[in-house]
Design a protein around this motif. Sequence first.
Motif, PDB file in Angstrom:
ATOM      1  N   ALA A   1       0.834  -1.209   0.000  1.00  0.00           N
ATOM      2  CA  ALA A   1       0.000   0.000   0.000  1.00  0.00           C
ATOM      3  C   ALA A   1       0.865   1.256   0.000  1.00  0.00           C
ATOM      4  CB  ALA A   1      -0.927  -0.008   1.216  1.00  0.00           C
ATOM      5  N   GLN A   2       1.962   1.239   0.745  1.00  0.00           N
ATOM      6  CA  GLN A   2       2.866   2.392   0.753  1.00  0.00           C
ATOM      7  C   GLN A   2       3.508   2.599  -0.609  1.00  0.00           C
ATOM      8  OE1 GLN A   2       5.297   1.103   4.093  1.00  0.00           O
ATOM      9  NE2 GLN A   2       4.518   2.778   5.375  1.00  0.00           N
ATOM     10  N   ALA A   3       3.953   1.509  -1.227  1.00  0.00           N
ATOM     11  CA  ALA A   3       4.568   1.617  -2.548  1.00  0.00           C
ATOM     12  C   ALA A   3       3.580   2.181  -3.560  1.00  0.00           C
ATOM     13  CB  ALA A   3       5.076   0.251  -2.997  1.00  0.00           C
ATOM     14  N   GLN A   4       2.319   1.740  -3.462  1.00  0.00           N
ATOM     15  CA  GLN A   4       1.293   2.237  -4.369  1.00  0.00           C
ATOM     16  C   GLN A   4       1.018   3.717  -4.113  1.00  0.00           C
ATOM     17  OE1 GLN A   4      -0.078   0.901  -6.978  1.00  0.00           O
ATOM     18  NE2 GLN A   4      -1.485   2.589  -7.369  1.00  0.00           N
ATOM     19  N   SER A   5       1.004   4.119  -2.848  1.00  0.00           N
ATOM     20  CA  SER A   5       0.750   5.528  -2.525  1.00  0.00           C
ATOM     21  C   SER A   5       1.866   6.413  -3.067  1.00  0.00           C
ATOM     22  CB  SER A   5       0.617   5.711  -1.011  1.00  0.00           C
ATOM     23  OG  SER A   5       1.854   5.539  -0.354  1.00  0.00           O
ATOM     24  N   LEU A   6       3.093   5.910  -3.051  1.00  0.00           N
ATOM     25  CA  LEU A   6       4.214   6.674  -3.603  1.00  0.00           C
ATOM     26  C   LEU A   6       4.011   6.916  -5.089  1.00  0.00           C
ATOM     27  CD1 LEU A   6       7.153   7.838  -3.211  1.00  0.00           C
ATOM     28  CD2 LEU A   6       7.939   5.593  -3.998  1.00  0.00           C
ATOM     29  N   ARG A   7       3.601   5.879  -5.806  1.00  0.00           N
ATOM     30  CA  ARG A   7       3.371   6.016  -7.244  1.00  0.00           C
ATOM     31  C   ARG A   7       2.261   7.020  -7.527  1.00  0.00           C
ATOM     32  NH1 ARG A   7       4.584   0.328  -7.024  1.00  0.00           N
ATOM     33  NH2 ARG A   7       2.406  -0.182  -6.650  1.00  0.00           N
ATOM     34  N   GLU A   8       1.195   6.941  -6.740  1.00  0.00           N
ATOM     35  CA  GLU A   8       0.042   7.804  -6.992  1.00  0.00           C
ATOM     36  C   GLU A   8       0.344   9.266  -6.651  1.00  0.00           C
ATOM     37  OE1 GLU A   8      -3.001   6.048  -4.644  1.00  0.00           O
ATOM     38  OE2 GLU A   8      -3.388   4.391  -6.045  1.00  0.00           O
ATOM     39  N   GLU A   9       1.092   9.500  -5.591  1.00  0.00           N
ATOM     40  CA  GLU A   9       1.308  10.873  -5.119  1.00  0.00           C
ATOM     41  C   GLU A   9       2.471  11.576  -5.800  1.00  0.00           C
ATOM     42  OE1 GLU A   9       1.446  11.055  -0.877  1.00  0.00           O
ATOM     43  OE2 GLU A   9      -0.293   9.733  -0.632  1.00  0.00           O
ATOM     44  N   THR A  10       3.469  10.810  -6.254  1.00  0.00           N
ATOM     45  CA  THR A  10       4.655  11.445  -6.845  1.00  0.00           C
ATOM     46  C   THR A  10       4.867  11.098  -8.307  1.00  0.00           C
ATOM     47  OG1 THR A  10       6.175   9.628  -6.283  1.00  0.00           O
ATOM     48  CG2 THR A  10       5.791  11.320  -4.594  1.00  0.00           C
ATOM     49  N   GLY A  11       4.222  10.037  -8.776  1.00  0.00           N
ATOM     50  CA  GLY A  11       4.459   9.589 -10.142  1.00  0.00           C
ATOM     51  C   GLY A  11       5.796   8.900 -10.316  1.00  0.00           C
ATOM     52  N   ILE A  12       6.445   8.524  -9.217  1.00  0.00           N
ATOM     53  CA  ILE A  12       7.758   7.866  -9.271  1.00  0.00           C
ATOM     54  C   ILE A  12       7.577   6.356  -9.178  1.00  0.00           C
ATOM     55  CG2 ILE A  12      10.005   7.604  -8.144  1.00  0.00           C
ATOM     56  CD1 ILE A  12       9.632  10.436  -7.001  1.00  0.00           C
ATOM     57  N   GLU A  13       8.196   5.656 -10.086  1.00  0.00           N
ATOM     58  CA  GLU A  13       8.198   4.193 -10.047  1.00  0.00           C
ATOM     59  C   GLU A  13       9.492   3.742  -9.367  1.00  0.00           C
ATOM     60  OE1 GLU A  13       7.151   0.552 -10.001  1.00  0.00           O
ATOM     61  OE2 GLU A  13       5.794   1.906 -11.086  1.00  0.00           O
ATOM     62  N   ASP A  14       9.375   3.324  -8.110  1.00  0.00           N
ATOM     63  CA  ASP A  14      10.526   2.874  -7.335  1.00  0.00           C
ATOM     64  C   ASP A  14      10.280   1.430  -6.921  1.00  0.00           C
ATOM     65  OD1 ASP A  14      12.618   2.413  -5.616  1.00  0.00           O
ATOM     66  OD2 ASP A  14      12.170   4.066  -4.248  1.00  0.00           O
ATOM     67  N   LYS A  15      11.149   0.534  -7.345  1.00  0.00           N
ATOM     68  CA  LYS A  15      10.977  -0.883  -7.019  1.00  0.00           C
ATOM     69  C   LYS A  15      11.332  -1.197  -5.574  1.00  0.00           C
ATOM     70  CE  LYS A  15      12.085  -2.312 -11.767  1.00  0.00           C
ATOM     71  NZ  LYS A  15      13.032  -3.071 -12.631  1.00  0.00           N
ATOM     72  N   ARG A  16      12.058  -0.313  -4.925  1.00  0.00           N
ATOM     73  CA  ARG A  16      12.492  -0.572  -3.545  1.00  0.00           C
ATOM     74  C   ARG A  16      12.366   0.679  -2.679  1.00  0.00           C
ATOM     75  NH1 ARG A  16      12.891  -6.088  -2.465  1.00  0.00           N
ATOM     76  NH2 ARG A  16      13.058  -7.013  -4.561  1.00  0.00           N
ATOM     77  N   PRO A  17      11.184   1.229  -2.527  1.00  0.00           N
ATOM     78  CA  PRO A  17      11.029   2.435  -1.714  1.00  0.00           C
ATOM     79  C   PRO A  17      11.171   2.133  -0.225  1.00  0.00           C
ATOM     80  CG  PRO A  17       8.883   1.634  -2.387  1.00  0.00           C
ATOM     81  CD  PRO A  17       9.899   0.766  -3.085  1.00  0.00           C
ATOM     82  N   VAL A  18      11.567   3.145   0.526  1.00  0.00           N
ATOM     83  CA  VAL A  18      11.720   3.033   1.972  1.00  0.00           C
ATOM     84  C   VAL A  18      10.819   4.067   2.636  1.00  0.00           C
ATOM     85  CG1 VAL A  18      13.324   3.199   3.911  1.00  0.00           C
ATOM     86  CG2 VAL A  18      14.120   2.286   1.716  1.00  0.00           C
ATOM     87  N   PHE A  19      10.131   3.649   3.695  1.00  0.00           N
ATOM     88  CA  PHE A  19       9.318   4.561   4.506  1.00  0.00           C
ATOM     89  C   PHE A  19       9.841   4.498   5.940  1.00  0.00           C
ATOM     90  CE2 PHE A  19       6.827   4.058   0.795  1.00  0.00           C
ATOM     91  CZ  PHE A  19       5.963   5.135   0.715  1.00  0.00           C
ATOM     92  N   CYS A  20       9.953   5.646   6.587  1.00  0.00           N
ATOM     93  CA  CYS A  20      10.513   5.686   7.935  1.00  0.00           C
ATOM     94  C   CYS A  20       9.977   6.898   8.678  1.00  0.00           C
ATOM     95  CB  CYS A  20      12.038   5.738   7.876  1.00  0.00           C
ATOM     96  SG  CYS A  20      12.677   7.191   7.018  1.00  0.00           S
ATOM     97  N   GLU A  21      10.303   6.964   9.973  1.00  0.00           N
ATOM     98  CA  GLU A  21       9.938   8.121  10.777  1.00  0.00           C
ATOM     99  C   GLU A  21      10.893   9.277  10.483  1.00  0.00           C
ATOM    100  OE1 GLU A  21      10.651   7.719  14.960  1.00  0.00           O
ATOM    101  OE2 GLU A  21      12.482   6.562  14.674  1.00  0.00           O
ATOM    102  N   PRO A  22      10.519  10.506  10.826  1.00  0.00           N
ATOM    103  CA  PRO A  22      11.439  11.635  10.640  1.00  0.00           C
ATOM    104  C   PRO A  22      12.672  11.577  11.547  1.00  0.00           C
ATOM    105  CG  PRO A  22       9.173  12.409  10.746  1.00  0.00           C
ATOM    106  CD  PRO A  22       9.156  10.959  11.157  1.00  0.00           C
ATOM    107  N   PHE A  23      12.523  11.023  12.752  1.00  0.00           N
ATOM    108  CA  PHE A  23      13.622  10.989  13.705  1.00  0.00           C
ATOM    109  C   PHE A  23      14.781  10.150  13.166  1.00  0.00           C
ATOM    110  CE2 PHE A  23      16.035   9.086  17.140  1.00  0.00           C
ATOM    111  CZ  PHE A  23      16.261  10.147  18.001  1.00  0.00           C
ATOM    112  N   ILE A  24      16.012  10.606  13.419  1.00  0.00           N
ATOM    113  CA  ILE A  24      17.202   9.844  13.033  1.00  0.00           C
ATOM    114  C   ILE A  24      18.324  10.189  14.004  1.00  0.00           C
ATOM    115  CG2 ILE A  24      17.969  11.626  11.400  1.00  0.00           C
ATOM    116  CD1 ILE A  24      19.000   9.340   9.585  1.00  0.00           C
TER     117      ILE A  24
END
Length: 490
Positions: free
Chosen positions: A236-259
């Motif tokens: 679902a996250q990968a699909q949301s990335l495609r829909e919101e940015t138009g970027i096709e990424d086979k290996r997207p990463v989602f994380c918190e802002p903190f680092i």
Amino acid sequence: MVALGNGNLAEISKTADVPAYDRGALTPGIAHFGVGNFHRAHQCVYLDDLFATGAGHDFAVVGLGVRPEEKAAFADLTAQDGLYTVTEVDEGVRRTRVIGSVVRLVEPGDRAATMAVLTDPAIRIVTLTITEGGYYLSGDKPNLDHPDLAADAADLSASRTVFGLIVAALAERQKAGTAPFTVLCCDNLPHNGDLTRKLVTGLASKADAALADHIETAVAFPNSMVDRITPATTPAQAQSLREETGIEDKRPVFCEPFIQWVVEENFCNGRPALETVGVTFVEDVTPYELMKLRILNAGHATIAYPAALLGLTYAHDAMRDDLVLRFFRDVEENELLPTAPGIEGVSREDYLATVTSRFANPAIADTLRRLALDGSNRQPKFILPSVRERLARGEDISGLALVGALWCRYCYGTLEDGTAIEPNDPNWDALQAAARTAKDEPRRFLEQRDIFGDLAENPVYAGAFSGHLKALWRDGVRPVLEGYLAHRAG
């Protein structure tokens, strides 16, 4: 839809941040084993930030691997020229950027190509995120007699493990008169540099005593503390990335802002100036490590077991359950926070406030099952040291004993509504058998000496644990938490 690749960065920049530097000017200086989500959301992000300042361009990353299951990810990232997206998510916040710090990936299992990278004089640091399972641990020590390590020691020229490859490369570099590289472990393990040193020098000593002496004296193994919640990416996250940015990424990463990244200043062949982009370099990482273990990691356990038993799914669900949240705050403030070390310029209370906010982040969707994983290894590292310290000072441990009893109840293998819990520990069968015996004889669970040591013989801890476990079976999780908190308030 725009596919990730060097040739498409101008188009991608319309919907996401892209590298603010010329990737063609980067040259490798770091070889990294384990190019998974955490590494790509953590070390690679710091390097991307550094490169954007115009510095460190000779410390780009070459990705390495040894496991066949890594091949698909490596192939996908190679097809994208090493580029991928990192999306930071919080409630009402979402920021996507393209990371460009990985410039090459070597097919996992290609020993000749891997050795060519590791023996290249340009490679000055070898970093690792191979997960805890990659360190051949038996308890908290590496098992140097493991068949994989024994095979590598018998013939370094055919080594296949991460550590065998490192030893073989250091041997070749010594023979060629090339300076050794620093080995920097970035896995979430206490004293991870010391552990890595034991593995590398121990394996080397079985192959060549003189080589082991060289590694012991010439190679640096700094300890480090790493932190960023980075769950597995969902479809679902990968699909949301495609829909919101138009970027096709086979290996997207989602994380918190903190680092956060804290590293000991102990490098034998140079390092990038990462302090300019937020990395903390210190003489001794131990206080930072203990603060995280005692407050964040122990906090995960504190919410995971009661919330999971109640049928909740995510960490943010636990933090929105008033009873679980109050239990978390009570244990943290009264029993965990006081055992965390003081660090000049760092407030333990502020750190706890940050941890509390991070746990409550609904966008990260961190599962309680992940937090409850591998308790037989995590309890002795995250919970029981605070128990021992407080017992030695004659201080209350009733909240931590309740955390232990909740873990035992979880290991029984059913939620409160009777739903079966799928195995969630490498030692699940033994834990479940002990937990089922403990339903009637609570102290039997504490007889697992590899976990609890001599705590079964401590009347204060054993008594509190037994009382809590009996109450959990008699009354249930919510009544026990309510009674515990009422007693504390009274």
